[in-house]
Design a protein around this motif. Structure first.
Motif, PDB file in Angstrom:
ATOM      1  N   LEU A   6       0.831  -1.203   0.000  1.00 28.12           N
ATOM      2  CA  LEU A   6       0.000   0.000   0.000  1.00 28.12           C
ATOM      3  C   LEU A   6       0.871   1.262   0.000  1.00 28.12           C
ATOM      4  N   ILE A   7       1.912   1.255   0.820  1.00 26.88           N
ATOM      5  CA  ILE A   7       2.831   2.404   0.849  1.00 26.88           C
ATOM      6  C   ILE A   7       3.520   2.566  -0.500  1.00 26.88           C
ATOM      7  N   LEU A   8       3.904   1.449  -1.111  1.00 26.86           N
ATOM      8  CA  LEU A   8       4.559   1.506  -2.419  1.00 26.86           C
ATOM      9  C   LEU A   8       3.627   2.093  -3.474  1.00 26.86           C
ATOM     10  N   ILE A   9       2.353   1.727  -3.431  1.00 25.62           N
ATOM     11  CA  ILE A   9       1.395   2.272  -4.400  1.00 25.62           C
ATOM     12  C   ILE A   9       1.237   3.779  -4.197  1.00 25.62           C
ATOM     13  N   VAL A  10       1.150   4.202  -2.949  1.00 26.80           N
ATOM     14  CA  VAL A  10       1.026   5.639  -2.667  1.00 26.80           C
ATOM     15  C   VAL A  10       2.242   6.390  -3.187  1.00 26.80           C
ATOM     16  N   LEU A  59      -2.753   6.567   6.980  1.00 26.09           N
ATOM     17  CA  LEU A  59      -2.359   5.182   7.196  1.00 26.09           C
ATOM     18  C   LEU A  59      -1.772   4.995   8.597  1.00 26.09           C
ATOM     19  N   GLY A  60      -0.876   5.899   9.000  1.00 22.79           N
ATOM     20  CA  GLY A  60      -0.288   5.779  10.327  1.00 22.79           C
ATOM     21  C   GLY A  60      -1.307   5.913  11.433  1.00 22.79           C
ATOM     22  N   GLY A  61      -2.226   6.877  11.303  1.00 24.88           N
ATOM     23  CA  GLY A  61      -3.268   7.036  12.315  1.00 24.88           C
ATOM     24  C   GLY A  61      -4.201   5.837  12.375  1.00 24.88           C
ATOM     25  N   TRP A  62      -4.523   5.295  11.209  1.00 24.61           N
ATOM     26  CA  TRP A  62      -5.416   4.122  11.170  1.00 24.61           C
ATOM     27  C   TRP A  62      -4.762   2.936  11.869  1.00 24.61           C
ATOM     28  N   LEU A  63      -3.498   2.684  11.557  1.00 24.47           N
ATOM     29  CA  LEU A  63      -2.801   1.555  12.182  1.00 24.47           C
ATOM     30  C   LEU A  63      -2.660   1.744  13.692  1.00 24.47           C
ATOM     31  N   ALA A 156     -13.353  -8.382  11.920  1.00 24.30           N
ATOM     32  CA  ALA A 156     -13.175  -6.935  12.063  1.00 24.30           C
ATOM     33  C   ALA A 156     -11.845  -6.477  11.485  1.00 24.30           C
ATOM     34  N   GLN A 157     -10.807  -7.284  11.671  1.00 21.41           N
ATOM     35  CA  GLN A 157      -9.507  -6.928  11.107  1.00 21.41           C
ATOM     36  C   GLN A 157      -9.550  -6.928   9.582  1.00 21.41           C
ATOM     37  N   THR A 158     -10.223  -7.911   9.009  1.00 23.58           N
ATOM     38  CA  THR A 158     -10.335  -7.965   7.545  1.00 23.58           C
ATOM     39  C   THR A 158     -11.092  -6.759   7.008  1.00 23.58           C
ATOM     40  N   LEU A 159     -12.233  -6.451   7.641  1.00 25.29           N
ATOM     41  CA  LEU A 159     -13.022  -5.302   7.204  1.00 25.29           C
ATOM     42  C   LEU A 159     -12.247  -4.000   7.380  1.00 25.29           C
ATOM     43  N   SER A 160     -11.587  -3.854   8.526  1.00 25.36           N
ATOM     44  CA  SER A 160     -10.829  -2.636   8.787  1.00 25.36           C
ATOM     45  C   SER A 160      -9.692  -2.464   7.795  1.00 25.36           C
ATOM     46  N   LEU A 163     -11.181  -1.333   4.460  1.00 21.39           N
ATOM     47  CA  LEU A 163     -11.554   0.077   4.509  1.00 21.39           C
ATOM     48  C   LEU A 163     -10.321   0.980   4.535  1.00 21.39           C
ATOM     49  N   MET A 164      -9.285   0.546   5.248  1.00 27.52           N
ATOM     50  CA  MET A 164      -8.056   1.337   5.302  1.00 27.52           C
ATOM     51  C   MET A 164      -7.425   1.452   3.925  1.00 27.52           C
ATOM     52  N   THR A 165      -7.392   0.339   3.192  1.00 27.75           N
ATOM     53  CA  THR A 165      -6.812   0.363   1.851  1.00 27.75           C
ATOM     54  C   THR A 165      -7.562   1.325   0.946  1.00 27.75           C
ATOM     55  N   VAL A 166      -8.899   1.241   0.977  1.00 28.89           N
ATOM     56  CA  VAL A 166      -9.711   2.122   0.130  1.00 28.89           C
ATOM     57  C   VAL A 166      -9.513   3.581   0.543  1.00 28.89           C
ATOM     58  N   ALA A 167      -9.526   3.857   1.843  1.00 27.66           N
ATOM     59  CA  ALA A 167      -9.403   5.237   2.309  1.00 27.66           C
ATOM     60  C   ALA A 167      -8.043   5.830   1.979  1.00 27.66           C
TER      61      ALA A 167
END
Length: 486
Positions: A6-10, A59-63, A156-160, A163-167
């Motif tokens: 995800l970081i690489l894509i960003v 990403l950092g805040g979400w994690l 919940a981890q899968t859903l989160s 959602l994190m990836t999309v956001a």
């Protein structure tokens, strides 16, 4: 999608935005016949920053927030009846996280479908083998609510994560698009980039402050929790250190504080005279060739890992002191002793004292030496009566810094001094320090909420206040000295 990908894509979106933004700035300037306010690269950098910085902050805040948010919901499945006798809620949640990780791994590998997961209840026979293939051992004692909590946590981890990836990708794309569309020849792209860099510099400068604040607050909160279940009077006034994880503990700090100060005192007795004399020789007597060789050779000692010093104390120094001094004179039979750890730690501290003292002595103005020689003093008299008094504040600062380093040492004490907490003047007896007991109280399968574990935070806060005071005092003395001669 993993966090790394995800970081690489960003970053790829940001790099593409840099190239496209630079080209857009040049093309618009050519089409409108106007000059760009900033260099073309600044327009590309603005797109790069808007594409990456907000997305990575999100990403950092979400994690950071995700574990606290979803584990609380999973913990709601656990009742008091699900906690085995002698265990705790934290240990049960550790099992929940372990099983949830195995379920997530199986789903990622395609070995577990949503229908399989929905059919699972209390019977774990059909899933035990598959979890074992993912490296997760599940026994027959796993209770239904624990497994349900693990299922909820995995979902919940899968859903989160989805959602994190999309956001994050949306934030990156939207930021890049906004910055790209705002590119105009008159846009002040350089100012935007410089403001971003200024914010980055301010954030970097705040890291040390925020880290210190986080350390202090974490120690303070857990120390308050400790004193709520164990009397502070007993902690600060008791002369006995005897933790019993089944109750009846005596957690007095004085045996640990005595061992810390005793070992540090011996270390300073070794390091300060040797380091100071070495600094005087290198700065006042040694030639340039000898100094160029000897100073780096001494400083190599500071680069040796402390575990190597510990092995040296355990294998060489300890047995030597036992066989040559302790046993013949009847002082003790153990190779682990205060003197062993103190001697080896003193050797480790020599470059700390020597290097800083050498720099401070060299900072004494040459005019003071010339004036002393002009009055008829020889070199040794000049060193004793002029240079050392002038350098004394800086030398004291070097000693205090070495003392704070000695107080915080762990590995040499573990391998050289043992782990016995006692009040004793015999330097050939085994003792221990605060840092060693902090490690021992926080390791192993112990209940985190017990006073025997939380006492490590009270010990850590005490040690932190003590070493912080020494460091502040040392820095104050050194700065005062430098202001006097600069």
């Amino acid at each position: 999608m993993s966090v790394g990908i995800l970081i690489l894509i960003v970053l790829c979106i940001g790099i593409a935005g840099f190239v496209l933004g630079r080209q857009r700035a040049l093309s618009r300037a050519a089409a409108e016949g106007r000059r760009l306010h900033s260099l073309p690269s600044y327009y590309g950098q603005s797109v790069l920053l808007f594409a990456t910085v907000p997305a990575l902050l999100l990403l950092g805040g979400w994690l950071l927030v995700q574990p606290m948010a979803i584990e609380g919901r999973a913990a709601a499945h656990i009742t008091q009846a699900d906690i085995p006798e002698g265990s705790s809620h934290d240990l049960v949640m550790a099992d929940v996280r372990r099983i949830a990780g195995g379920l997530a791994a199986l789903k990622a590998q395609g070995n577990l479908s949503d229908d399989d997961l929905a059919r699972m209840r209390a019977d774990l026979t059909d899933i035990r083998g598959r979890l074992a293939s993912a490296g997760i051992a599940v026994g027959d004692t796993v209770k239904p609510n624990v497994f349900e909590a693990a299922k909820a946590l995995a979902a919940a981890q899968t859903l989160s994560h989805m959602l994190m990836t999309v956001a994050v990708l949306a934030a990156s794309a939207i930021g890049a698009a906004i910055a790209f569309l705002r590119i105009r020849p008159e846009a002040r792209a350089r100012n935007v980039v410089e403001q971003f860099i200024l914010a980055l510099l301010i954030g970097s400068s705040m890291v040390a402050i925020l880290t210190t604040a986080g350390i202090v607050l974490s120690l303070l909160f857990e120390t308050i929790h400790f004193f709520q279940i164990y009397p502070a009077r007993e902690f600060f006034l008791s002369l006995t250190w005897n933790p019993q994880f089944r109750g009846g503990s005596e957690l007095g700090i004085w045996p640990l504080l005595w061992g810390t100060l005793y070992i540090s005192f011996i270390a300073l007795l070794v390091s300060v005279p040797i380091g100071l004399l070495a600094a005087i020789y290198l700065s006042e007597y040694a030639g340039k060739k000898l100094r160029a060789f000897a100073k780096p050779a001494i400083e190599i000692l500071a680069g040796i890992p402390t575990i190597v010093y510990g092995l040296f104390a355990l294998i060489t120094v300890g047995p030597m002191l036992r066989d040559w001094i302790a046993q013949p004179m009847g002082f003790g039979e153990s190779s682990s002793s205060v003197l062993t750890a103190g001697l080896v730690m003193g050797i480790m501290l020599i470059p700390f004292v020597s290097s800083l003292s050498d720099d401070i002595i060299n900072a004494v103005p040459q005019a003071m030496r010339d004036g002393s020689y002009g009055l008829g003093a020889n070199q040794s008299e000049t060193i004793r009566q002029v240079i050392l008094p002038a350098a004394l504040p800086g030398v004291v600062g070097a000693v205090l810094l070495a003392a704070s380093r000695a107080i915080g040492e762990t590995m040499i004490v573990v391998m050289g001094a043992g782990a016995a907490a006692r009040l004793n003047l015999n330097p050939f007896e085994a003792m221990t320090t605060i840092t060693v007991k902090i490690v021992s109280q926080l390791t192993g399968d112990t209940e985190f909420a017990s006073p025997e574990t939380l006492v490590a935070f009270a010990l850590g806060l005490t040690l932190f206040v003590f070493t912080l005071g020494l460091n502040v005092l040392a820095l104050y003395i050194v700065r005062k000295y430098r202001e006097q001669y600069e």
